[in-house]
Design a protein around this motif. Structure first.
Motif, PDB file in Angstrom:
ATOM      1  N   UNK A   1       1.010  -1.405  -0.149  1.00  0.00           N
ATOM      2  CA  UNK A   1      -0.062  -0.139   0.000  1.00  0.00           C
ATOM      3  C   UNK A   1       0.927   1.352   0.037  1.00  0.00           C
ATOM      4  N   UNK A   2       0.523   2.327  -0.985  1.00  0.00           N
ATOM      5  CA  UNK A   2       0.898   3.516  -0.888  1.00  0.00           C
ATOM      6  C   UNK A   2       2.460   3.522  -1.155  1.00  0.00           C
ATOM      7  N   UNK A   3       2.712   2.867  -2.398  1.00  0.00           N
ATOM      8  CA  UNK A   3       4.053   2.953  -2.801  1.00  0.00           C
ATOM      9  C   UNK A   3       4.576   4.435  -3.528  1.00  0.00           C
ATOM     10  N   UNK A   4       5.537   4.765  -3.498  1.00  0.00           N
ATOM     11  CA  UNK A   4       5.967   5.820  -4.081  1.00  0.00           C
ATOM     12  C   UNK A   4       6.583   5.761  -5.456  1.00  0.00           C
ATOM     13  N   UNK A   5       7.361   4.609  -5.582  1.00  0.00           N
ATOM     14  CA  UNK A   5       8.128   4.334  -7.110  1.00  0.00           C
ATOM     15  C   UNK A   5       8.127   2.918  -7.081  1.00  0.00           C
ATOM     16  N   UNK A   6       8.609   2.534  -8.364  1.00  0.00           N
ATOM     17  CA  UNK A   6       8.724   1.229  -8.774  1.00  0.00           C
ATOM     18  C   UNK A   6       9.643   0.332  -7.851  1.00  0.00           C
ATOM     19  N   UNK A   7      10.870   1.065  -7.651  1.00  0.00           N
ATOM     20  CA  UNK A   7      12.178   0.311  -7.140  1.00  0.00           C
ATOM     21  C   UNK A   7      11.849  -0.170  -5.522  1.00  0.00           C
ATOM     22  N   UNK A   8      10.717   0.957  -4.999  1.00  0.00           N
ATOM     23  CA  UNK A   8      10.278   0.314  -3.554  1.00  0.00           C
ATOM     24  C   UNK A   8       9.577  -0.914  -3.578  1.00  0.00           C
TER      25      UNK A   8
END
Length: 542
Positions: A400-407
């Protein structure tokens, strides 16, 4: 007038934040707030501000501080019984609101409605944004009055845990975050620590439960020379015997509701079935097209083989990504009998406190039964072990609530037997390019907005004031979070006039301040600010 003391001391009048002045003036206000609606003698104020080193002019200085505060706060600050009294109600002071919600929760529990009681207690706990009167000196905050108020938080957490146990294990995840925070702040409170050990075990965090028990037992022995008391010892014994009985004296829940585990293997892994999904929203409504699209992504066997990204057009905050993801996850959870993993990646946390992949992987490996000493140090090795554990298992993962793909990428399963649901304010085009299925959410139209309000407030109440309902929907602009906040405010005031609220929303210059429920995670101005702070300087200027 609105004043907060459960955290930083702040005050607003007519929507504008007030400058409260130097430390001693703030301390004086904080002292009055801890005894709101009671007269506080001038002598007590002097002793609090200066102790034994009070100057001869102390009383005059107090009078001057009070005069300045009265100009800022208005007639709520008055003379009384050789001192001063501050008059506020539960709609103006967070401390009074917190106490009122606790009292309401007690009434709900006595009426047999544990779910309503839990909701009220969680709302009360959400009002705390830090230590009482945070910012005052440590010596001032050690005053018995502040200590007494500070104790109300862990006491309410215990009530929330007991209420969640009574409501059923599915609600235990809702109390885990405040329970962890309270246990960390009060490490020698055995009743609190016992509840933490029990809730961790019953929500699938078995290894964390063991570590918590060992840490508190060691702390009691080293700092106080004591063995665990009966309540904590009982929680530890249940943990050792894998029993599910609570540490709060309430009836045990059947063992079938607790994740099961096989005996420890030689590789240090106990095969567990985590159940980490947050509770589904009981009043979920609308999103028929989006739910139909989500369902269409699952073939007959329920195994898409690719992650599903639920994103918002334009990065819109408050549009209901988490609500939709969790609702869908609960719907499909029976297809994934080996458990559910959940993590809030806090991609737009204003404090920059978003957990890294290593932290989330360790949490997932813990939930999957890997002993801490068997978790490899590198992220790549952790991800490999994580994916290996998922091979041949059907596990549902919500990121939930990811900022970017690498995360996100290190947290995705490698096997096609699992489903990963990812939410973000960004599109995460990297995942989409790799085969993820995007589901874009926009704001609700008027019909869906009306349906949301109807589900929460009832058709009869809305039908009585149709024009006011139209104005409310227009003011909320179809944003689900705004509509939910409005519904929550009116639910707590069942006889309130919808027309008054509609007028406030249409005439208020600072509409975002009106759309607040007292919880920073659901405060519209706050969640918008998190997206704003993530912008580049030029985008922010625009």
């Amino acid at each position: 007038m609105r004043v907060t003391v459960l955290g930083p001391l702040r005050a607003w009048r007519d929507g504008e934040e007030l400058e409260l002045g130097p430390p001693k003036r703030k301390a004086l206000l904080a002292l009055l707030l801890t005894q709101v609606d009671q007269p506080v003698p001038t002598s007590e104020i002097v002793e609090f501000l200066w102790g034994e080193s009070a100057p001869d002019s102390a009383v005059n200085v107090v009078h001057r501080h009070v005069g300045t505060l009265r100009k800022a706060l208005g007639p709520i600050l008055v003379r009384a019984s050789g001192g001063y009294r501050l008059h506020l109600d539960s709609g103006q002071l967070d401390l009074l609101r917190f106490r009122a919600l606790r009292a309401d929760a007690g009434e709900s529990r006595r009426a047999g409605d544990d779910i309503a009681g839990l909701r009220q207690l969680l709302a009360a706990l959400g009002l705390w944004r830090g230590p009482v009167a945070d910012g005052l000196s440590a010596s001032m905050r050690a005053h018995p009055l502040f200590v007494r108020v500070e104790r109300e938080y862990p006491d309410a957490v215990k009530e929330a845990v007991d209420t969640a146990v009574a409501a059923g294990d599915v609600h235990l995840e809702r109390v885990l975050m405040p329970l962890r925070q309270a246990a960390q702040a009060h490490p020698l409170d055995e009743a609190l620590q016992a509840r933490l050990v029990t809730v961790l075990a019953r929500t699938g965090h078995v290894l964390e439960a063991r570590r918590s028990y060992e840490e508190v037992s060691g702390r009691l022995n080293q700092e106080l020379g004591l063995e665990p008391g009966p309540e904590l010892a009982e929680a530890g014994e249940r943990l050792r015997t894998r029993s599910t009985g609570p540490a709060t004296g309430t009836p045990a829940v059947p063992t079938g509701l607790t994740p099961t585990a096989a005996p420890a293997a030689s590789d240090g892994i106990i095969r567990t079935r985590p159940a980490q999904l947050p509770p589904d929203l009981g009043v979920f409504s609308g999103r028929h097209a989006e739910m139909a699209l989500a369902r269409s992504l699952l073939p007959a066997d329920g195994l898409p083989g690719r992650p599903v990204v639920i994103s918002a057009i334009g990065g819109m905050a408050g549009v209901g990504k988490t609500t939709l993801a969790v609702h869908w996850a609960h719907e499909v959870a029976p297809r994934y009998p080996d458990g559910q993993l959940y993590a809030d990646l806090r991609g737009f946390d204003p404090g920059g406190a978003a957990p890294g992949p290593a932290q989330i992987l360790r949490t997932f490996l813990d939930a999957l039964g890997v002993a801490s000493e068997h978790i490899p140090p590198s992220v790549d090795a952790q991800a490999s072990l994580y994916r290996s554990l998922l091979v041949g298992r059907r596990v549902l993962i919500v990121l939930d609530n990811a900022k970017e793909t690498e995360q996100v990428r290190p947290l995705l399963p490698g096997a096609g037997d699992c489903l990963a649901i990812v939410t973000s304010r960004n599109l995460l085009s990297g995942l989409v390019a790799e085969g993820a299925h995007p589901i874009a959410l926009d704001v609700l139209d008027d019909v869906a907005s009306q349906a949301l309000l109807t589900r929460r407030l009832g058709a009869e109440r809305l039908a009585a004031q149709p024009d006011a309902v139209k104005d409310i929907i227009h003011s909320c602009a179809g944003l689900p979070l705004a509509l939910a906040i409005v519904s929550a405010r009116m639910s707590m005031n069942p006889h309130g006039d919808l027309g008054v609220l509609a007028s406030e929303l249409t005439e208020e210059d600072d509409r975002l301040a009106m759309l607040s429920a007292g919880d920073p995670s659901t405060d519209l101005e706050t969640v918008f600010s998190w997206s704003y702070q993530a912008l580049s300087p030029l985008a922010a200027l625009l």
